[in-house]
Design a protein around this motif. Structure first.
Motif, PDB file in Angstrom:
ATOM      1  N   ASN A 158     -62.991 -18.419  19.555  1.00 15.72           N
ATOM      2  CA  ASN A 158     -61.674 -19.056  19.393  1.00 15.72           C
ATOM      3  C   ASN A 158     -60.832 -18.166  18.477  1.00 15.72           C
ATOM      4  O   ASN A 158     -61.252 -17.860  17.361  1.00 15.72           O
ATOM      5  CB  ASN A 158     -61.852 -20.455  18.786  1.00 15.72           C
ATOM      6  N   ASN A 159     -59.680 -17.742  18.956  1.00 16.29           N
ATOM      7  CA  ASN A 159     -58.886 -16.816  18.129  1.00 16.29           C
ATOM      8  C   ASN A 159     -57.650 -17.480  17.532  1.00 16.29           C
ATOM      9  O   ASN A 159     -56.719 -16.806  17.099  1.00 16.29           O
ATOM     10  CB  ASN A 159     -58.527 -15.547  18.914  1.00 16.29           C
ATOM     11  N   ASN A 160     -57.657 -18.801  17.491  1.00 20.96           N
ATOM     12  CA  ASN A 160     -56.476 -19.498  16.959  1.00 20.96           C
ATOM     13  C   ASN A 160     -56.889 -20.886  16.456  1.00 20.96           C
ATOM     14  O   ASN A 160     -56.487 -21.909  16.991  1.00 20.96           O
ATOM     15  CB  ASN A 160     -55.423 -19.624  18.070  1.00 20.96           C
ATOM     16  N   THR A 161     -57.702 -20.904  15.404  1.00 20.81           N
ATOM     17  CA  THR A 161     -58.325 -22.168  14.980  1.00 20.81           C
ATOM     18  C   THR A 161     -57.480 -22.961  13.987  1.00 20.81           C
ATOM     19  O   THR A 161     -58.007 -23.634  13.115  1.00 20.81           O
ATOM     20  CB  THR A 161     -59.697 -21.879  14.333  1.00 20.81           C
ATOM     21  N   TYR A 162     -56.164 -22.908  14.159  1.00 18.22           N
ATOM     22  CA  TYR A 162     -55.252 -23.526  13.182  1.00 18.22           C
ATOM     23  C   TYR A 162     -55.436 -25.033  13.048  1.00 18.22           C
ATOM     24  O   TYR A 162     -54.991 -25.636  12.086  1.00 18.22           O
ATOM     25  CB  TYR A 162     -53.806 -23.229  13.586  1.00 18.22           C
ATOM     26  N   CYS A 163     -56.088 -25.652  14.042  1.00 16.63           N
ATOM     27  CA  CYS A 163     -56.042 -27.122  14.116  1.00 16.63           C
ATOM     28  C   CYS A 163     -57.398 -27.792  13.888  1.00 16.63           C
ATOM     29  O   CYS A 163     -57.522 -28.999  14.100  1.00 16.63           O
ATOM     30  CB  CYS A 163     -55.475 -27.535  15.467  1.00 16.63           C
ATOM     31  N   HIS A 164     -58.390 -27.047  13.466  1.00 18.51           N
ATOM     32  CA  HIS A 164     -59.743 -27.613  13.411  1.00 18.51           C
ATOM     33  C   HIS A 164     -60.259 -27.811  11.993  1.00 18.51           C
ATOM     34  O   HIS A 164     -60.393 -26.863  11.229  1.00 18.51           O
ATOM     35  CB  HIS A 164     -60.724 -26.705  14.157  1.00 18.51           C
ATOM     36  N   ASP A 165     -60.571 -29.055  11.704  1.00 18.64           N
ATOM     37  CA  ASP A 165     -61.194 -29.372  10.418  1.00 18.64           C
ATOM     38  C   ASP A 165     -62.692 -29.549  10.662  1.00 18.64           C
ATOM     39  O   ASP A 165     -63.232 -30.655  10.547  1.00 18.64           O
ATOM     40  CB  ASP A 165     -60.561 -30.654   9.852  1.00 18.64           C
ATOM     41  N   ASN A 166     -63.352 -28.472  11.033  1.00 17.66           N
ATOM     42  CA  ASN A 166     -64.775 -28.555  11.385  1.00 17.66           C
ATOM     43  C   ASN A 166     -65.406 -27.160  11.303  1.00 17.66           C
ATOM     44  O   ASN A 166     -64.806 -26.227  10.769  1.00 17.66           O
ATOM     45  CB  ASN A 166     -64.943 -29.153  12.789  1.00 17.66           C
ATOM     46  N   ASP A 167     -66.607 -27.044  11.888  1.00 10.84           N
ATOM     47  CA  ASP A 167     -67.369 -25.793  11.770  1.00 10.84           C
ATOM     48  C   ASP A 167     -66.647 -24.566  12.334  1.00 10.84           C
ATOM     49  O   ASP A 167     -67.033 -23.433  12.033  1.00 10.84           O
ATOM     50  CB  ASP A 167     -68.719 -25.932  12.493  1.00 10.84           C
ATOM     51  N   LEU A 168     -65.646 -24.771  13.166  1.00  7.63           N
ATOM     52  CA  LEU A 168     -64.910 -23.611  13.668  1.00  7.63           C
ATOM     53  C   LEU A 168     -64.208 -22.889  12.522  1.00  7.63           C
ATOM     54  O   LEU A 168     -63.977 -21.683  12.586  1.00  7.63           O
ATOM     55  CB  LEU A 168     -63.864 -24.045  14.697  1.00  7.63           C
ATOM     56  N   ASN A 169     -63.848 -23.648  11.476  1.00  2.20           N
ATOM     57  CA  ASN A 169     -63.188 -23.027  10.327  1.00  2.20           C
ATOM     58  C   ASN A 169     -64.055 -22.969   9.083  1.00  2.20           C
ATOM     59  O   ASN A 169     -63.897 -22.058   8.274  1.00  2.20           O
ATOM     60  CB  ASN A 169     -61.887 -23.770   9.991  1.00  2.20           C
ATOM     61  N   TRP A 170     -64.925 -23.960   8.914  1.00  5.84           N
ATOM     62  CA  TRP A 170     -65.691 -24.007   7.670  1.00  5.84           C
ATOM     63  C   TRP A 170     -66.712 -22.871   7.632  1.00  5.84           C
ATOM     64  O   TRP A 170     -67.495 -22.691   8.573  1.00  5.84           O
ATOM     65  CB  TRP A 170     -66.439 -25.338   7.543  1.00  5.84           C
ATOM     66  N   LEU A 171     -66.724 -22.170   6.550  1.00  8.05           N
ATOM     67  CA  LEU A 171     -67.650 -21.046   6.397  1.00  8.05           C
ATOM     68  C   LEU A 171     -69.083 -21.549   6.224  1.00  8.05           C
ATOM     69  O   LEU A 171     -69.363 -22.356   5.329  1.00  8.05           O
ATOM     70  CB  LEU A 171     -67.241 -20.225   5.165  1.00  8.05           C
ATOM     71  N   ASN A 172     -69.960 -21.075   7.092  1.00  5.58           N
ATOM     72  CA  ASN A 172     -71.368 -21.452   7.009  1.00  5.58           C
ATOM     73  C   ASN A 172     -72.097 -20.437   6.130  1.00  5.58           C
ATOM     74  O   ASN A 172     -72.359 -19.310   6.535  1.00  5.58           O
ATOM     75  CB  ASN A 172     -71.970 -21.481   8.418  1.00  5.58           C
ATOM     76  N   TRP A 173     -72.437 -20.873   4.938  1.00  2.00           N
ATOM     77  CA  TRP A 173     -73.020 -19.963   3.958  1.00  2.00           C
ATOM     78  C   TRP A 173     -74.434 -19.536   4.304  1.00  2.00           C
ATOM     79  O   TRP A 173     -74.953 -18.563   3.729  1.00  2.00           O
ATOM     80  CB  TRP A 173     -72.965 -20.600   2.567  1.00  2.00           C
ATOM     81  N   ASP A 174     -75.075 -20.247   5.230  1.00  2.00           N
ATOM     82  CA  ASP A 174     -76.420 -19.826   5.652  1.00  2.00           C
ATOM     83  C   ASP A 174     -76.375 -18.452   6.313  1.00  2.00           C
ATOM     84  O   ASP A 174     -77.400 -17.776   6.429  1.00  2.00           O
ATOM     85  CB  ASP A 174     -77.010 -20.846   6.630  1.00  2.00           C
ATOM     86  N   LEU A 175     -75.192 -18.051   6.746  1.00  2.00           N
ATOM     87  CA  LEU A 175     -75.076 -16.738   7.389  1.00  2.00           C
ATOM     88  C   LEU A 175     -75.419 -15.595   6.434  1.00  2.00           C
ATOM     89  O   LEU A 175     -75.813 -14.517   6.889  1.00  2.00           O
ATOM     90  CB  LEU A 175     -73.650 -16.530   7.928  1.00  2.00           C
ATOM     91  N   THR A 176     -75.279 -15.825   5.135  1.00  2.00           N
ATOM     92  CA  THR A 176     -75.634 -14.733   4.210  1.00  2.00           C
ATOM     93  C   THR A 176     -77.119 -14.416   4.325  1.00  2.00           C
ATOM     94  O   THR A 176     -77.533 -13.302   4.024  1.00  2.00           O
ATOM     95  CB  THR A 176     -75.305 -15.079   2.745  1.00  2.00           C
ATOM     96  N   GLU A 177     -77.902 -15.414   4.747  1.00  2.00           N
ATOM     97  CA  GLU A 177     -79.327 -15.133   4.971  1.00  2.00           C
ATOM     98  C   GLU A 177     -79.586 -14.684   6.397  1.00  2.00           C
ATOM     99  O   GLU A 177     -80.296 -13.719   6.643  1.00  2.00           O
ATOM    100  CB  GLU A 177     -80.158 -16.384   4.659  1.00  2.00           C
ATOM    101  N   LYS A 178     -78.972 -15.407   7.347  1.00  2.00           N
ATOM    102  CA  LYS A 178     -79.195 -15.047   8.754  1.00  2.00           C
ATOM    103  C   LYS A 178     -78.762 -13.597   9.013  1.00  2.00           C
ATOM    104  O   LYS A 178     -79.441 -12.853   9.716  1.00  2.00           O
ATOM    105  CB  LYS A 178     -78.400 -15.994   9.660  1.00  2.00           C
ATOM    106  N   ASN A 179     -77.623 -13.239   8.447  1.00  2.00           N
ATOM    107  CA  ASN A 179     -77.103 -11.877   8.628  1.00  2.00           C
ATOM    108  C   ASN A 179     -77.145 -11.117   7.312  1.00  2.00           C
ATOM    109  O   ASN A 179     -76.167 -10.484   6.912  1.00  2.00           O
ATOM    110  CB  ASN A 179     -75.667 -11.927   9.155  1.00  2.00           C
ATOM    111  N   ALA A 180     -78.282 -11.198   6.654  1.00  2.00           N
ATOM    112  CA  ALA A 180     -78.399 -10.579   5.328  1.00  2.00           C
ATOM    113  C   ALA A 180     -78.052  -9.093   5.386  1.00  2.00           C
ATOM    114  O   ALA A 180     -77.458  -8.544   4.453  1.00  2.00           O
ATOM    115  CB  ALA A 180     -79.803 -10.778   4.780  1.00  2.00           C
ATOM    116  N   ASP A 181     -78.401  -8.449   6.499  1.00  2.00           N
ATOM    117  CA  ASP A 181     -78.113  -7.013   6.601  1.00  2.00           C
ATOM    118  C   ASP A 181     -76.613  -6.751   6.499  1.00  2.00           C
ATOM    119  O   ASP A 181     -76.179  -5.803   5.852  1.00  2.00           O
ATOM    120  CB  ASP A 181     -78.662  -6.431   7.919  1.00  2.00           C
TER     121      ASP A 181
END
Lengths: 709, 109
Positions: free
Chosen positions: A545-568
């Motif tokens: 999605n390249n235009n998430t201006y209207c979403h109050d959900n996971d499309l916008n909220w930063l998922n901090w688990d990614l620092t582990e999933k994509n630790a590299d």
């Protein structure tokens, strides 16, 4: 002694009374509502009203407790002012009624049945808590309030970091910590950001750019997505209700009316940690829409002043959102200036990024001005003198001014051409080596007289794909926005690396991660000011999605688990940001001279390819290497290691011949994006010497950084 | 707003009950400052204070500063978790010394 003198001032005593409320003639300046001894000074402008009435509410009450019409003798020119005594600063809500003509063709849309919010209000009630269900029958939904302006900053002041030394991190207040994985106590708030300062320090950025924090109505244009049943709202907040009030719903203490103190505390803490704060400000339009939109403030106070109107009295729509603020009207210009001065002085804001700033250079009839008074005023303003001024140098009306934005030696701009060139080069397009070299040098083709610091380099921002999605999607996937995928930009210059969207294919995922590292590396070694989008350091996705201006959900909220999933990715991003900050040779203020003006034996910058000293500029080339001589770091004002950056966007590995270093120096490896983590980079100051000092193999689609020391 | 003032070992103990907001703030300020003429060492007990508004925090800070400027000492005690949190988020907490109970506060002088 002094106090008793004050008590004898005659303006500390009322002269008039209405329904038990005492008042007197006020002071014209400053506009807005100002706490004065014994009362509040109200002052407002309208050029065409017949009369003006001050409307006072007890906080939250459905009806006002009194309305005081300004006596004619309280009007000076087109301003109305009065002091009202014995008001409760904390529980007061106020607004105005303006009586005047309703003649749209003449630009007037007065409606005295409406209670209007003060353009200079310092806080706005009505959306105190994020998404609290509003009372839709409220006769005055967005209420002006007073704030205490006595914050104790102690020794704090704006940091005044040289702009070329910044690494900007663009974030949305709520998105940054709203996700459960953020682990903060007050999710989605200013206080939540404060809890994440250690993270920002670890990442290494030194400038936080906040997407709009002026009060807006998240319910504006809200609707339900027919397919998912989800509510779509004004989430990003690019639609201002009031330019002086911080968004209450972004403060954990907003429900107590303490958003001002919470935001100032955040800024003070960021400053203590060496992090500047830039605000993304939207002066191109307001939340009042066009002739069908609501009357909240400006429209009912002085429509003809505040908006650019067509000869028929309709709204010019250069912003793409219904109306256009009439920025170069002298009164509006003063308001914008007052507003920015207020944020710079009261909130210690370090700088501003102006949304669709090309509009700020348009005349009242919409035509582009050669010498726009607003931009000039801001550039020469004494209060804003050390603030960063950054333009998004285009608008929705087709005015594109990247490279030609009226700068007055002060303005920088989002370099949209940097984004486009980098994206196209990274996806493997040929014929771009010449343009790439300009972008790496700070775009001297665009900013020949303005220096490298005129350009904010970025590959991604809130608009458009995230960096991960840039290499995971060929096409936008905006179905969730409820507009049949018709919204959002179609020119993404993206490449999905072989599969559209998520995949288990290890080869594709490896390539995507490498492309992200390539992008971050080029961004961080380019002259100019790098900006990264929140989450790009951890492979954040918005699922195409390249235009998430209207979403109050996971499309916008930063998922901090990614620092582990994509630790590299996180480790790499952290390294490359800190690499930039440790190497002044990457942070010139002025352009390269392409000469050896320090007598080191090497020019400040030199260009290479698979052959040293012989870059391949041909149309089919996808490779470039540059060498930045450490003896010319920071335009020759300091010294550094020599930095050699080799880029291969060909799909095959290629050998690069290395330039010779002076006697006693040798090449060390800092970065090789072709290597798997953790061998993709080497820690600062422990870069290993290369066995082969004469050449280096660059893997397919990869970037190498070597240090000569 | 109920304001009780006691003295123990020449330390003023000011016990507040109710909400400190714009309606009660000036009374709190006046009474505390009046009482502090007797002693520069003050304990303000907020155990029975359910809410401190923006104006309330400012009054506490003003009182605190004025007593400090006489080289006195002010300790807040019984600050509820919620009020502590608000004070943290709005930065006020940095200016105060906070101790859990009156007994512990007394022994800190």
């Amino acid at each position: 002694m002094a106090e008793s003198n004050f008590d004898t001032r005659i303006d500390y005593y009322p002269t008039h009374e209405h329904e038990g409320i005492k008042y007197r003639r006020g002071h014209v300046l400053p506009f807005g509502a100002t706490m004065v001894p014994n009362g509040v000074n109200f002052s407002i402008y309208s050029s065409a009203a017949y009369s003006c009435t001050l409307v006072l509410f007890e906080k939250g009450a459905p009806q006002p407790y009194t309305e005081i019409t300004f006596p004619e003798e309280f009007r000076i020119g087109n301003t109305y002012s009065m002091i009202v005594f014995d008001l409760d600063f904390e529980t007061l809500e106020y607004g105005y009624r303006m009586d005047g003509p309703f003649e749209p063709e003449a630009g007037h849309r007065f409606d005295k049945t409406k209670i209007l919010s003060d353009p200079y209000a310092k806080a706005i009630g009505g959306r105190d808590k994020w998404m609290d269900p509003p009372d839709w029958d409220n006769i005055y939904p967005h209420r002006s309030r007073l704030v205490f302006e006595d914050f104790d900053w102690e020794t704090d002041m704006p940091l005044e970091t040289p702009i070329e030394d910044l690494v900007v991190y663009e974030a949305h207040v709520r998105s940054f910590t709203k996700h459960d994985s953020s682990g903060v106590k007050n999710k989605g708030t200013f206080a939540g950001i404060r809890e994440k300062i250690p993270y920002l320090l670890d990442l290494g950025i030194n400038c936080l750019e906040l997407m709009p924090i002026y009060e807006f109505d998240e319910y504006e244009h809200s609707k339900t997505n027919p397919e998912t049943g989800e509510m779509l709202i004004n989430y990003w907040g690019y639609s201002t209700l009031n330019f002086f009030a911080p968004k209450s719903g972004y403060a954990a203490t907003g429900k107590y009316g303490m958003q001002v103190d919470e935001l100032k505390t955040l800024i003070k803490e960021l400053h203590k940690n060496g992090i500047e704060v830039l605000l993304d400000v939207v002066f191109n339009h307001t939340a009042e829409g066009d002739h069908r939109g609501p009357t909240i403030s400006f429209k009912g106070i002085d429509n003809n002043t505040y908006y650019m109107l067509t000869p028929e009295g309709y709204y010019f729509n250069f912003s793409g959102t219904g109306n256009t603020l009439n920025c170069n009207h002298p009164v509006v210009r003063s308001m914008v200036l007052d507003c920015l001065r207020y944020w710079a002085s009261e909130y210690h804001i370090d700088g501003f990024r102006f949304d669709l700033a090309a509009i700020l250079g348009r005349a009242q009839d919409g035509s582009p001005l050669n010498n726009p008074p607003l931009l000039e005023s801001l550039a020469y303003d004494p209060v804003l003198a050390k603030c960063k001024l950054i333009a998004e140098a285009w608008d929705a009306g087709g005015l594109y001014q990247v490279g030609s934005f009226p700068a007055y030696g002060r303005w920088a701009e989002w370099n949209g051409k940097y984004r486009d060139t980098l994206r196209r080069f990274l996806k493997g397009e040929e014929g771009l080596v010449g343009e790439l070299s300009q972008r790496l040098q700070g775009s001297p083709d665009l900013y020949s007289t303005r220096g490298t610091a005129a350009g904010i380099n970025f590959i991604t921002c809130h608009d458009g794909f995230t960096l991960y999605d840039l290499f995971a999607y060929n096409e936008k996937h905006n179905e969730a926005n409820g507009e049949n995928n018709n919204d959002g930009n179609n020119d993404n210059f993206s490449w999905n690396c072989g599969w559209e969207g998520e995949t288990d294919d290890a080869g594709i995922n490896t390539l995507r991660h490498r492309q992200i590292k390539n992008a971050l590396t080029i961004l961080m070694v380019s002259q100019g000011i790098p900006m990264i989008l929140m989450g790009d350091e951890m492979g954040r996705t918005k699922y195409g999605n390249n235009n998430t201006y209207c979403h109050d959900n996971d499309l916008n909220w930063l998922n901090w688990d990614l620092t582990e999933k994509n630790a590299d990715l996180y480790y790499f991003a952290r390294h490359i940001i800190n690499f930039r900050r440790n190497h002044p040779v990457l942070r010139n203020k002025d352009h390269f001279r392409n000469s050896d003006y320090k007598g080191t034996g090497y020019p400040d910058i030199s260009f290479h390819g698979t052959q040293a000293w012989n870059a391949d500029w041909s149309g089919s080339s996808r490779v470039l290497a540059i060498m930045l001589d450490g003896g010319h770091a920071k335009n020759g004002f300091t010294t550094d290691d020599t930095v050699y950056i080799a880029i291969n966007m060909h799909w095959e590995a290629l050998p690069f011949e290395l330039p010779h270093l002076p006697e006693g120096k040798s090449w060390h490896v800092s970065v090789n994006t072709d290597m798997p983590s953790p061998y993709d980079f080497h820690k600062l100051n422990s870069e290993p010497v290369m066995e082969n000092q004469y050449s280096c193999i660059l893997g397919p689609r990869s970037v190498v950084i070597l240090l000569g020391k | 707003m109920q304001i009780d003032i006691n003295t123990e070992n020449s330390i003023l103990i000011i016990t507040l009950k109710g909400s400190i907001d714009s309606k009660t703030a000036s009374e709190v300020q006046q009474k505390v400052l009046e009482a502090s003429v007797e002693s520069d060492n003050v304990i303000i007990d907020l155990t029975k204070v359910d809410f401190v508004s923006s104006a309330g925090l400012r009054v506490l800070l003003m009182v605190y500063r004025q007593i400090k400027s006489k080289n006195g000492k002010v300790i807040l005690v019984g600050v509820s978790e919620e009020i502590t949190e608000v004070m943290e988020m709005t930065g006020f907490i940095n200016f105060f010394e906070i101790i859990d109970t009156v007994t512990n506060a007394l022994s800190s002088f």
